[in-house]
Design an enzyme around this catalytic site. Structure first.
Site, PDB file in Angstrom:
ATOM      1  N   LYS A  91      70.080  12.000   4.790  1.00 25.37           N
ATOM      2  CA  LYS A  91      70.227  11.826   6.252  1.00 25.37           C
ATOM      3  C   LYS A  91      69.604  10.494   6.667  1.00 25.37           C
ATOM      4  O   LYS A  91      70.208   9.717   7.410  1.00 25.37           O
ATOM      5  CB  LYS A  91      69.516  12.967   6.969  1.00 25.37           C
ATOM      6  CG  LYS A  91      69.238  12.713   8.439  1.00 25.37           C
ATOM      7  CD  LYS A  91      68.545  13.865   9.128  1.00 25.37           C
ATOM      8  CE  LYS A  91      67.060  13.829   9.004  1.00 25.37           C
ATOM      9  NZ  LYS A  91      66.348  12.927   9.922  1.00 25.37           N
ATOM     10  N   ASN A  92      68.405  10.217   6.150  1.00 19.02           N
ATOM     11  CA  ASN A  92      67.672   9.032   6.603  1.00 19.02           C
ATOM     12  C   ASN A  92      68.162   7.733   5.977  1.00 19.02           C
ATOM     13  O   ASN A  92      67.661   6.660   6.315  1.00 19.02           O
ATOM     14  CB  ASN A  92      66.169   9.221   6.386  1.00 19.02           C
ATOM     15  CG  ASN A  92      65.609  10.263   7.336  1.00 19.02           C
ATOM     16  OD1 ASN A  92      66.299  10.682   8.275  1.00 19.02           O
ATOM     17  ND2 ASN A  92      64.399  10.708   7.106  1.00 19.02           N
ATOM     18  N   ARG A 134      66.008  10.465  17.770  1.00 25.26           N
ATOM     19  CA  ARG A 134      65.245   9.206  17.849  1.00 25.26           C
ATOM     20  C   ARG A 134      65.887   8.116  17.021  1.00 25.26           C
ATOM     21  O   ARG A 134      65.756   6.939  17.321  1.00 25.26           O
ATOM     22  CB  ARG A 134      63.825   9.406  17.332  1.00 25.26           C
ATOM     23  CG  ARG A 134      63.106  10.615  17.764  1.00 25.26           C
ATOM     24  CD  ARG A 134      61.777  10.627  17.112  1.00 25.26           C
ATOM     25  NE  ARG A 134      61.277   9.297  16.938  1.00 25.26           N
ATOM     26  CZ  ARG A 134      60.805   8.534  17.917  1.00 25.26           C
ATOM     27  NH1 ARG A 134      60.809   8.995  19.139  1.00 25.26           N
ATOM     28  NH2 ARG A 134      60.385   7.315  17.690  1.00 25.26           N
ATOM     29  N   CYS A 159      58.239  13.281  20.364  1.00 28.94           N
ATOM     30  CA  CYS A 159      58.889  14.476  19.806  1.00 28.94           C
ATOM     31  C   CYS A 159      57.769  15.389  19.335  1.00 28.94           C
ATOM     32  O   CYS A 159      56.592  15.076  19.471  1.00 28.94           O
ATOM     33  CB  CYS A 159      59.841  14.096  18.684  1.00 28.94           C
ATOM     34  SG  CYS A 159      59.014  13.743  17.143  1.00 28.94           S
ATOM     35  N   ARG A 211      55.352   8.688  18.669  1.00 29.52           N
ATOM     36  CA  ARG A 211      56.387   7.897  17.977  1.00 29.52           C
ATOM     37  C   ARG A 211      56.915   6.745  18.825  1.00 29.52           C
ATOM     38  O   ARG A 211      58.073   6.673  19.192  1.00 29.52           O
ATOM     39  CB  ARG A 211      57.505   8.819  17.519  1.00 29.52           C
ATOM     40  CG  ARG A 211      56.953   9.891  16.590  1.00 29.52           C
ATOM     41  CD  ARG A 211      57.980  10.752  15.974  1.00 29.52           C
ATOM     42  NE  ARG A 211      58.786  10.014  15.009  1.00 29.52           N
ATOM     43  CZ  ARG A 211      59.863  10.554  14.443  1.00 29.52           C
ATOM     44  NH1 ARG A 211      60.235  11.757  14.788  1.00 29.52           N
ATOM     45  NH2 ARG A 211      60.573   9.855  13.579  1.00 29.52           N
ATOM     46  N   ASP A 261      57.123   0.261  19.664  1.00 29.33           N
ATOM     47  CA  ASP A 261      56.575  -1.060  20.006  1.00 29.33           C
ATOM     48  C   ASP A 261      56.772  -2.086  18.890  1.00 29.33           C
ATOM     49  O   ASP A 261      57.030  -3.264  19.158  1.00 29.33           O
ATOM     50  CB  ASP A 261      55.097  -0.944  20.382  1.00 29.33           C
ATOM     51  CG  ASP A 261      54.283  -0.283  19.277  1.00 29.33           C
ATOM     52  OD1 ASP A 261      54.717   0.764  18.765  1.00 29.33           O
ATOM     53  OD2 ASP A 261      53.227  -0.813  18.911  1.00 29.33           O
ATOM     54  N   LEU A 262      56.738  -1.635  17.641  1.00 26.97           N
ATOM     55  CA  LEU A 262      56.884  -2.600  16.532  1.00 26.97           C
ATOM     56  C   LEU A 262      58.324  -3.115  16.443  1.00 26.97           C
ATOM     57  O   LEU A 262      58.568  -4.285  16.152  1.00 26.97           O
ATOM     58  CB  LEU A 262      56.475  -1.954  15.204  1.00 26.97           C
ATOM     59  CG  LEU A 262      55.060  -1.377  15.165  1.00 26.97           C
ATOM     60  CD1 LEU A 262      54.753  -0.806  13.786  1.00 26.97           C
ATOM     61  CD2 LEU A 262      54.030  -2.425  15.560  1.00 26.97           C
ATOM     62  N   ASP A 289      57.486  13.806   5.027  1.00 18.73           N
ATOM     63  CA  ASP A 289      58.577  14.774   5.242  1.00 18.73           C
ATOM     64  C   ASP A 289      58.559  15.896   4.217  1.00 18.73           C
ATOM     65  O   ASP A 289      59.356  16.829   4.320  1.00 18.73           O
ATOM     66  CB  ASP A 289      59.937  14.061   5.189  1.00 18.73           C
ATOM     67  CG  ASP A 289      60.114  13.121   6.357  1.00 18.73           C
ATOM     68  OD1 ASP A 289      61.061  12.312   6.328  1.00 18.73           O
ATOM     69  OD2 ASP A 289      59.295  13.173   7.292  1.00 18.73           O
ATOM     70  N   ILE A 295      50.418   9.983   8.531  1.00 22.33           N
ATOM     71  CA  ILE A 295      51.505   9.247   9.197  1.00 22.33           C
ATOM     72  C   ILE A 295      51.688   9.674  10.642  1.00 22.33           C
ATOM     73  O   ILE A 295      51.783   8.837  11.538  1.00 22.33           O
ATOM     74  CB  ILE A 295      52.846   9.442   8.417  1.00 22.33           C
ATOM     75  CG1 ILE A 295      52.687   9.113   6.935  1.00 22.33           C
ATOM     76  CG2 ILE A 295      53.951   8.642   9.084  1.00 22.33           C
ATOM     77  CD1 ILE A 295      52.474   7.646   6.613  1.00 22.33           C
ATOM     78  N   ARG A 338      69.587  20.008  11.490  1.00 20.34           N
ATOM     79  CA  ARG A 338      69.559  18.547  11.688  1.00 20.34           C
ATOM     80  C   ARG A 338      69.443  17.821  10.348  1.00 20.34           C
ATOM     81  O   ARG A 338      69.894  16.705  10.197  1.00 20.34           O
ATOM     82  CB  ARG A 338      68.357  18.162  12.551  1.00 20.34           C
ATOM     83  CG  ARG A 338      68.430  18.640  13.975  1.00 20.34           C
ATOM     84  CD  ARG A 338      67.337  18.027  14.792  1.00 20.34           C
ATOM     85  NE  ARG A 338      67.344  16.573  14.621  1.00 20.34           N
ATOM     86  CZ  ARG A 338      66.325  15.795  14.990  1.00 20.34           C
ATOM     87  NH1 ARG A 338      65.252  16.325  15.522  1.00 20.34           N
ATOM     88  NH2 ARG A 338      66.390  14.495  14.817  1.00 20.34           N
TER      89      ARG A 338
END
Ligand code: EPZ
Length: 422
Positions: free
Chosen positions: A22-23, A96, A120, A125, A128-129, A310, A332, A402
């Site tokens: 997915k990612n 997101r 979330c 999360r 800004d970066l 994850d 994280i 998801r």
């Protein structure tokens, strides 16, 4: 139908085909915005997040077509004519990863209007970066009424940008934007997740000039335009870790087809320390539970190649029935222990102190009605249900849909007593 019922105590035996990640698929889909030529993605997982990204891209004017068979899904995307540069709040708040259209839109169209994703369940999360990096590449960024407005009417220009902390989608957004910037971009302290490397390989196949993949710095020589390509989505390492833990937890033996050990280096090492047997068969990974009890092993989540955040919730389910104790530290995200009270309802013995959770292994878990709170927490409850005595009902499993393709089908094929209920 947003509940899953599981009757535990059955060792898993059989084969599980690992889906595309997915990612990886989400940023790969966004790269279609960088070119007016067709992009073909093979092995795209069938997930609600993928459907959300397809919906968003279609709203921008991208033509998205799917070829689906029981085992495979190929996606054809073409952003020949963009009709919008706005990613609206109603889509972004659902997912997101929608923020991944920001960099490509600014690079291709010279502007982008993307809703701030909002927080979330697992943390605030911020992005800004992403924004600081785009400003370094010459974009003008303003925030107004919950939207990011980014402009680069004269195009982006290459620059050096150092991430103060590792960000996966931050790295992906800037890498995509830099492919069309004028001159050279150096990104320092980048994420090294396999999905980032997979994205870089796809971009290079489209004509980008990216080097340094797999290291903590990327160099991107800007080009005038990108072409289309056909790209196979990398296997999902979080599925690999999840199903390996399911096999270990239930005392079973499972072949993970398409799994690669190099995708889960730290998780593999910790599973071996816990007594699990892992046999690399080249195109598959054979996972066998320990003949004696699972051993408690400490873990700390870190950016790749460290232990993936994850997989933290899944590891906690595994350690809840190990011999001895396991200290699990989440570095994280600031709020990624919501599965703890649910696992404790099933008899787990877990104490949270700030960003660490001490898991003391118990003899066994008892089935109970539990509630999923986020994607990875939901699958940890399924894992616990697979080993618990009696029935476990996991509610709010839309979280599960998801990120896990056909999860009950894959587990049922290995003997699990698992089904969807109303
Ligand atoms: C990606 O999220 C993954 N999502 C997440 O997977 C994963 O948990 C995470 O990386 C960490 O590996 C996708 O790839 C679509 P980050 P991302 O930017 O990129 C902070 C799942 O379950 N940060 O690497 O959003 C941030 O708050 C999901 O599939 C800033 O402060 O994560 C976090 O504490 C969940 N400012 C840390 O950095 C920024 O601009 C790492 O976040 C960006 C991030």
């Amino acid at each position: 139908m947003d509940k899953i019922a599981i009757r535990g105590g059955i060792p898993l035996h059989g084969d599980i085909k690992i889906s595309g990640a997915k990612n990886a698929a989400l940023p790969l889909m966004a790269t279609c915005l960088l070119t007016d030529k067709p992009l073909h993605l093979v092995n795209v997982p069938k997930l609600s997040d993928i459907a959300s990204m397809s919906e968003l891209l279609s709203q921008l004017g991208v033509v998205v077509e799917l070829e689906t068979s029981p085992e495979h899904q190929t996606m054809h995307l073409c952003a020949k004519d963009l009709s919008s540069t706005t990613a609206a709040y109603d889509v972004v708040r659902k997912m997101r990863a929608s923020v991944l259209v920001l960099g490509p839109l600014v690079a291709r169209a010279g502007e982008a209007h993307v809703s701030l994703p909002g927080g979330c369940a697992i943390g605030t999360r911020p992005i800004d970066l992403h924004l600081k990096g785009l400003e370094a590449l010459g974009a003008e960024i303003t925030l107004k009424e919950g939207y990011v407005h980014a402009y680069a009417s004269k195009g982006l220009r290459g620059a050096t940008f150092t991430f103060p902390m590792v960000s996966v989608t931050g790295t992906e957004n800037l890498m995509m934007a830099a492919t069309l910037a004028k001159g050279q971009t150096r990104l320092i302290n980048v994420a090294r997740e396999p999905e980032v490397t997979d994205l870089a390989h796809c971009l290079n196949a489209m004509g980008a000039k990216i080097s340094g993949m797999g290291t903590d710095s990327l160099v991107i020589e800007g080009v005038n335009q990108l072409n289309g390509t056909t790209h196979q989505v990398i296997a999902d390492r979080i599925e690999v870790g999840t199903y390996a833990m399911a096999a270990a937890l239930t005392g079973g033996k499972v072949r993970l087809k398409g799994a690669r050990l190099d995708l889960v280096p730290t998780a593999a090492s910790l599973l071996l320390q816990a007594g699990v047997s892992l046999e690399d068969e080249g195109d598959a990974l054979l996972v066998k539970a320990p003949l004696t009890g699972l051993q408690g092993v400490d873990v700390m989540t870190e950016p790749f190649p460290g232990f993936a955040t994850d997989l933290q919730a899944q590891w906690m389910a595994l350690m809840s029935v190990a011999e001895g104790a396991s200290m699990i530290t989440e570095t994280i995200f600031e709020n990624r222990f919501m599965h703890v009270p649910e696992l404790c309802r099933m008899g787990a013995n877990i104490t949270v102190h700030g960003s660490s959770a001490l898991v003391r292994g118990v003899k066994g878990l008892k089935g109970a009605p539990v509630m999923a709170t986020d994607l990875r927490a939901s699958v940890s409850l399924v894992l616990a249900g697979l080993v618990a005595e009696g029935e476990t009902i996991v509610s709010r499993v839309y979280h599960l849909d998801r990120g896990y393709e056909r999860v009950e089908e894959k587990l049922r094929a290995c003997g699990a007593d698992i089904r969807r209920v109303r």
